[in-house]
Motif scaffolding. Structure first.
Motif, PDB file in Angstrom:
ATOM      1  N   ALA A   1       0.159   9.706  -1.413  1.00  0.00           N
ATOM      2  CA  ALA A   1      -1.025   8.846  -1.292  1.00  0.00           C
ATOM      3  C   ALA A   1      -0.807   7.736  -0.269  1.00  0.00           C
ATOM      4  CB  ALA A   1      -1.350   8.232  -2.654  1.00  0.00           C
ATOM      5  N   GLU A   2      -1.944   7.216   0.220  1.00  0.00           N
ATOM      6  CA  GLU A   2      -1.891   6.011   1.065  1.00  0.00           C
ATOM      7  C   GLU A   2      -2.058   4.844   0.094  1.00  0.00           C
ATOM      8  OE1 GLU A   2      -4.969   6.115   4.086  1.00  0.00           O
ATOM      9  OE2 GLU A   2      -4.873   3.926   4.206  1.00  0.00           O
ATOM     10  N   VAL A   3      -1.029   4.006  -0.009  1.00  0.00           N
ATOM     11  CA  VAL A   3      -1.015   3.023  -1.096  1.00  0.00           C
ATOM     12  C   VAL A   3      -1.058   1.584  -0.574  1.00  0.00           C
ATOM     13  CG1 VAL A   3       0.250   2.226  -3.148  1.00  0.00           C
ATOM     14  CG2 VAL A   3       0.399   4.627  -2.457  1.00  0.00           C
ATOM     15  N   THR A   4      -1.946   0.796  -1.191  1.00  0.00           N
ATOM     16  CA  THR A   4      -1.926  -0.654  -0.969  1.00  0.00           C
ATOM     17  C   THR A   4      -1.520  -1.304  -2.278  1.00  0.00           C
ATOM     18  OG1 THR A   4      -3.619  -0.538   0.729  1.00  0.00           O
ATOM     19  CG2 THR A   4      -3.341  -2.665  -0.340  1.00  0.00           C
ATOM     20  N   LEU A   5      -0.558  -2.202  -2.192  1.00  0.00           N
ATOM     21  CA  LEU A   5      -0.043  -2.880  -3.393  1.00  0.00           C
ATOM     22  C   LEU A   5      -0.310  -4.375  -3.253  1.00  0.00           C
ATOM     23  CD1 LEU A   5       1.795  -2.990  -5.967  1.00  0.00           C
ATOM     24  CD2 LEU A   5       3.748  -3.092  -4.430  1.00  0.00           C
ATOM     25  N   ILE A   6      -1.143  -4.897  -4.155  1.00  0.00           N
ATOM     26  CA  ILE A   6      -1.421  -6.347  -4.134  1.00  0.00           C
ATOM     27  C   ILE A   6      -0.598  -6.956  -5.256  1.00  0.00           C
ATOM     28  CG2 ILE A   6      -3.203  -8.110  -4.370  1.00  0.00           C
ATOM     29  CD1 ILE A   6      -5.224  -5.948  -3.417  1.00  0.00           C
ATOM     30  N   THR A   7       0.291  -7.848  -4.896  1.00  0.00           N
ATOM     31  CA  THR A   7       1.200  -8.369  -5.923  1.00  0.00           C
ATOM     32  C   THR A   7       1.242  -9.890  -5.980  1.00  0.00           C
ATOM     33  OG1 THR A   7       3.495  -8.383  -6.710  1.00  0.00           O
ATOM     34  CG2 THR A   7       3.196  -8.099  -4.352  1.00  0.00           C
ATOM     35  N   GLY A   8       1.344 -10.381  -7.215  1.00  0.00           N
ATOM     36  CA  GLY A   8       1.615 -11.793  -7.427  1.00  0.00           C
ATOM     37  C   GLY A   8       3.080 -12.045  -7.109  1.00  0.00           C
TER      38      GLY A   8
ATOM     39  N   GLY B   1       6.618   2.447   3.338  1.00  0.00           N
ATOM     40  CA  GLY B   1       5.391   3.242   3.427  1.00  0.00           C
ATOM     41  C   GLY B   1       4.235   2.696   2.618  1.00  0.00           C
ATOM     42  N   VAL B   2       4.492   1.606   1.858  1.00  0.00           N
ATOM     43  CA  VAL B   2       3.418   1.005   1.049  1.00  0.00           C
ATOM     44  C   VAL B   2       2.968  -0.294   1.701  1.00  0.00           C
ATOM     45  CG1 VAL B   2       2.956  -0.150  -1.162  1.00  0.00           C
ATOM     46  CG2 VAL B   2       4.167   2.033  -1.131  1.00  0.00           C
ATOM     47  N   ASN B   3       1.650  -0.452   1.830  1.00  0.00           N
ATOM     48  CA  ASN B   3       1.103  -1.670   2.407  1.00  0.00           C
ATOM     49  C   ASN B   3       1.081  -2.762   1.331  1.00  0.00           C
ATOM     50  OD1 ASN B   3      -0.485  -3.550   3.812  1.00  0.00           O
ATOM     51  ND2 ASN B   3      -2.396  -2.540   3.182  1.00  0.00           N
TER      52      ASN B   3
END
Ligand code: CTP
Length: 400
Positions: free
Chosen positions: A234-241, A250-252
């Motif tokens: 998958a094309e993954v975006t990770l929004i993290t605190g 490979g993860v945005n």
């Protein structure tokens, strides 16, 4: 994941060769069967005996016994590359020097490692490792790009201090990173073409310029979901605190602090997503007013007035456009009942229930005990690593 997998590790002659002892150990620990081939120059950097002990197999270096070409071993070695080229599930060459890469691209087989590569039927991974200028050289770059076209799998070198004293790209990734790359080769790419948004970690809500409200979330569960989704194509975006975790190749990754920042980042990135997994422990409350500067002891009242933060998950459920929505529920009482209510109220496709009081579950641990609940079913899963749990959550999306 590597249990029973047969892996040939090829070592060519670079200073990073000594680190392959750790790689072999990690592979064996992960359940793989390992056979090592070294080029004659690799032997100058690391001992074949060490690698033989670690891999629990004889290390192959030369095609023939120079002293006695008629010896039985040499006959065995003469066909080793054919039999083992069929035996292996994966071939990994690390470090792969400029010389070895160039020779593979030219089809040259003037050492045993090169013959084995040419005979291999399994996928071949290369870890280019060399000095910066050799790596940047157009010939090396052309060789790497040619090999990629032929289906060779390349783990790019990292930027760092090189043996020459220069600082730049060309350094071999650490054995743990090579192991992760190897693991990734065996993962079915069932999420290829899917865009997945994952949130992770806590949020922090400022009280004044030095204090905040937050929670104990480590972000590990969300990071493992992002890692597993990326591995599965998958094309993954990770929004993290704020968390203490490294980025995932490979993860945005988008870093935020407050629930408002997380909400903005989610709204910005949700477009075109196929799946959103809200695993962040978003603060439910925030101080109504944020004091300017630091609140002095003598000026402070005994209470801080709080107000609710926006419920990001609820917003995503209300405005669902083309994506599946997975939420989390952290419950200590009436767990299934409460989770089912949240599933309906927030218009979710799946809710992942966890109880922080169960042994091996909750904040900060590497394991979790989760229950997956959708409109039709309730599946209680046993204690497992957060990585395994992440894969089970993604299976619920992919229908595996
Ligand atoms: N969540 C969110 N925005 C918030 C609070 C929570 O998106 N402001 C999301 C979390 O990411 C999680 C889910 O809501 O996926 C469940 O959070 P939880 O705290 O268990 O439930 P709440 O709905 O906040 O209700 P309560 O705390 O009363 O159990």
């Amino acid at each position: 994941m590597l249990k029973g997998k047969k892996i040939i590790v090829g070592i060519s002659g670079g200073i990073a060769a000594y680190k392959i002892c750790s790689l072999v150990r990690l592979l064996i620990r992960s359940g793989a069967e390992v056979k090592v081939i070294m080029t004659p120059s690799a032997v100058k950097f690391v001992s074949p005996l060490t690698l033989s002990v670690l891999s629990k197999n004889e290390v192959v270096i030369n095609m023939f016994d120079e002293a006695d070409p008629a010896k039985a071993e040499s006959v065995k070695a003469g066909t080793w590359h054919i039999t083992n080229g069929l035996w292996a599930d994966l071939f990994v060459i690390a470090p792969a020097t400029a010389n070895t890469i160039a020779k593979i691209n030219a089809g040259i087989t003037d050492n045993f490692l090169l013959s084995a590569v040419l005979a291999a039927r399994c996928p071949v991974c290369l870890v280019p490792t060399m000095d910066e200028d050799m790596y940047r050289n157009k010939i090396t770059q052309r060789n790497i790009s040619d090999l990629k076209k032929y289906g060779y799998r390349i783990l790019d070198p990292v930027v760092g201090e090189l043996a020459s004293g220069l600082y730049g790209p060309g350094k071999m990734p650490e054995p743990e990173d090579i192991l992760e790359f190897v693991n990734g080769q065996f993962v079915e790419k069932d999420l290829k073409g899917k865009k997945i948004l994952v949130t992770a970690g806590p949020t922090v809500q400022p009280i004044d310029s030095v204090r905040y409200l937050s929670n104990y979330s480590s972000g590990k569960m969300g990071f493992e979901i992002a890692r597993a989704a990326q591995e599965r194509g998958a094309e993954v975006t990770l929004i993290t605190g704020p968390v203490n975790l490294n980025g995932i190749k490979g993860v945005n990754r988008i870093d935020v602090n407050t629930s408002e920042e997380m909400f903005e980042a989610v709204k910005k990135n949700v477009k075109g997503c196929n799946l959103v997994v809200m695993s962040a422990a978003v603060s439910d409350f925030k101080p109504k007013k944020v004091a300017k500067g630091k609140i002095k002891k003598e000026n402070a009242g005994l209470s801080i007035e709080l107000e609710k933060t926006d419920d990001i998950l609820k917003h995503l459920g209300k405005n669902k456009r083309g994506y599946k929505l997975f939420g989390f529920a952290l419950e200590t009482d009436n767990q299934i009942e409460n989770a089912k209510r949240k599933l309906k109220e927030k218009n979710l496709d799946l809710i992942v229930l966890n109880d922080p009081n169960v042994k091996g579950a909750g904040f900060g641990t590497d394991t979790n005990v989760i229950t997956l609940i959708d409109k039709r079913s309730v599946s209680e899963l046993p204690l497992m690593t957060k990585y395994e749990a992440a894969n089970r959550i993604l299976d619920a999306y992919s229908g595996k």
